[in-house]
Design an enzyme around this catalytic site. Structure first.
Site: not given
Ligand code: VG1
Ligand code: CO
Length: 539
Positions: A112-113, A276, A278, A280-281, A375
């Protein structure tokens, strides 16, 4: 051709907030990814007749992992895989394909990010037939299986060509390679008023969309430039690259700095956005103006009637507990339910399936609706473009009007990164311990009205989840503490702070939240535990 390979367990394959996420160096160890995938297959059980969607965000090891996946899927008796061309699929596109094709689930290879590359992170998101990521009840079973694994099955064949659209076979398994973008675009065209947005661009409206060298580039080029007619060059960094070209594809004020600088310059375009790794953000910007994700969700909810797919009404809304209360004020005024769930999109899935909610979002730049079960970054960007097209107002005008109507929730998140895991756990348990004694105490101008762990009881499956510690103050201010579940090394403490203001809309958020930040530092004894006197990342 079928090979059964003996293996020994890794003990660190527990999934976090969103799938499994580890350093590339960890994931590339012998049998690491194989163990994890076989454990998922073992958890599902009988795979005959099963179909899965497969793709990834193009980061380092995506190509290797997907080949392993395909060969293992065939060896485990899976009936069919639908794979994005060249192994690419955004998380929202994958969720759409799961639902549309009614498959048994899907896999997205992405962290992801988190940054990518050899020294970055890699990850796997596993979604069930719901289109959303596996709930804890399933991921717990998968984890147990990772601890007991003794062998995995794989086809001993050469790599499969993923570059050509069409159908092929591996043993008895059907492999269908599809264009990753087409069906996603169709879905968006069925939700938003494309002709209104097209007119907006034809009238000279300008935007800059930064795909951060991650997976959304091809989607964004097709939608914004080719279909909607945004000027050529509006979409930048649109080639998905294994190391994201050195960028950190986390769309926020810190990591999308190029975009932010341009949007705050004198020749800024009318609209700015980024996604981001993947897809979704999302981050939404206007000319010299930033919309917090919490506000974005509130504005979207307030304007649902402008969007063709939602104009007949929405069921309700939900936010993660740490997200600001802005959306709940809108829901209240419209007589809609507003749910607060633990952090992580999987907690929204039951609410969407049971038609309790239509929109949901998280402060972490995640916004979406029940069109899928993840998302959706581009969805959020199109939603804003549709509002702008329908109202003729700028991003700033829309948001200011919103604040005048509902008040402004000043909101920021402060991340303390790279903390020793034991120390982070001690900090949290110490704080949890003293919460009851804080109630009624006054710190400078703020008095604590409530202090307790956040506990969510799912109204659909009755599961109960504890996530974070919440301190409420008498005038609606709120501080939430929680540990991240997506990191790949050490612990990250997240401190979320909110303050509601009905009169002043242009204060500096960091300054206006400073008093509460100091209280958070004091109450949680952050300096004593971590040695840090300020956060590493403020967003
Ligand atoms: C973070 C964010 C959370 C989000 C998750 C996955 O998790 O705070 O809101 O759903 O990343 O995002 P954490 O546990 O590090 O706070 V993504 O874009 O990786 O699917
Ligand atoms: Co993501």
């Amino acid at each position: 051709m079928l090979k059964i390979v003996p293996t020994t367990p890794y003990t660190d394959q527990k999934m976090g907030t969103a799938g499994l996420r580890r350093k590339s160096k960890v994931v590339t160890q012998p049998n690491y990814i194989e163990n994890f995938l076989q454990s998922i297959f073992n958890t599902i059980g009988d795979l005959s007749g099963h179909t899965y969607i497969v793709g990834g965000d193009g980061r380092f090891y995506n190509d290797v992992a997907i080949q392993k996946f395909i060969k293992m899927a065939a060896a485990n008796g899976i009936h069919k895989l639908i794979i994005g061309q060249n192994g690419l699929l955004s998380t929202p596109a994958s969720s759409n394909l799961i639902l549309k094709n009614k498959t048994d689930g899907g896999f997205v290879f992405s962290a992801s990010h988190n940054p990518g590359g050899k020294n970055g992170d890699f990850g796997v998101k596993y979604a069930t037939a719901s289109g959303g990521q596996a709930p804890s009840s399933i991921s717990d079973k998968i984890y147990q299986n990772t601890l007991n694994i003794t062998e995995y099955k794989i086809m001993d064949v050469s790599d499969i060509d993923l570059s050509k659209i069409g159908t092929q076979k591996l043993g008895n398994m059907i492999i269908e390679i599809i264009d990753p973008v087409t069906e996603y675009v169709e879905m968006m065209q069925n939700i938003f008023d494309f002709s209104a947005i097209k007119k907006l661009f034809a009238g000279g409206f300008t935007m800059r969309y930064d795909a951060m060298n991650a997976v959304t580039g091809p989607y964004a080029l097709r939608i914004f430039e080719e279909i909607l007619g945004a000027p050529k060059g509006s979409v930048v960094n649109y080639h998905p690259l294994p190391d994201f070209g050195g960028l950190h594809p986390d769309p926020n004020l810190v990591y999308a700095k190029d975009l932010v600088d341009i949007m705050y310059s004198d020749n800024a375009p009318d609209f700015g956005a980024a996604n981001d790794g993947d897809g979704d953000r999302n981050m939404i910007l206007g000319k010299k103006f930033f919309v917090t994700p919490s506000d974005s969700l509130a504005v979207i909810t307030d304007n649902y009637a402008l969007i063709p797919a939602y104009k007949n009404g929405i069921y309700g809304v939900a936010k993660s507990a740490a997200t600001s209360t802005a959306v709940c004020r809108v829901a209240q005024s419209k007589n809609l339910p507003c749910y607060a769930v633990p952090t992580g999109w999987k907690y929204f899935v039951n609410l969407m399936d049971s038609k309790r909610i239509t929109f949901c979002g998280e402060e972490s730049f995640g916004t979406g609706s029940s069109h899928i079960r993840e998302k959706d970054g581009i969805w959020a960007v199109l939603f804003w473009l549709n509002i702008i097209a329908a109202t003729g107002q700028s991003v700033e005008e829309i948001t200011l009007e919103h604040w005048k109507k509902y008040g402004r929730s000043y909101y920021m998140r402060f991340d303390f990164e790279g903390i020793n895991t034991d120390i982070a756990d001690k900090l949290m348990s110490n704080l949890e311990h003293k919460l009851p004694s804080l109630i009624g105490q006054t710190f400078s101008e703020y008095t604590i009205s409530q202090a307790a762990p956040f506990v969510y009881n799912d109204p659909v499956d009755n599961s109960s989840t504890k996530n974070g510690l919440v301190i409420d103050f008498t005038k609606g201010e709120k501080i939430t503490f929680r540990l991240s579940g997506t990191g790949s090394s050490g612990a990250t403490l997240r401190v979320y702070i909110e303050r509601l203001d009905y009169h002043n809309f242009y204060d500096n958020p960091q300054q206006t939240l400073k008093g509460l930040f100091d209280i958070a530092m004091e109450i949680a004894e952050i300096t004593k535990y971590t040695g840090k006197i300020e956060a590493d990342v403020n967003t």
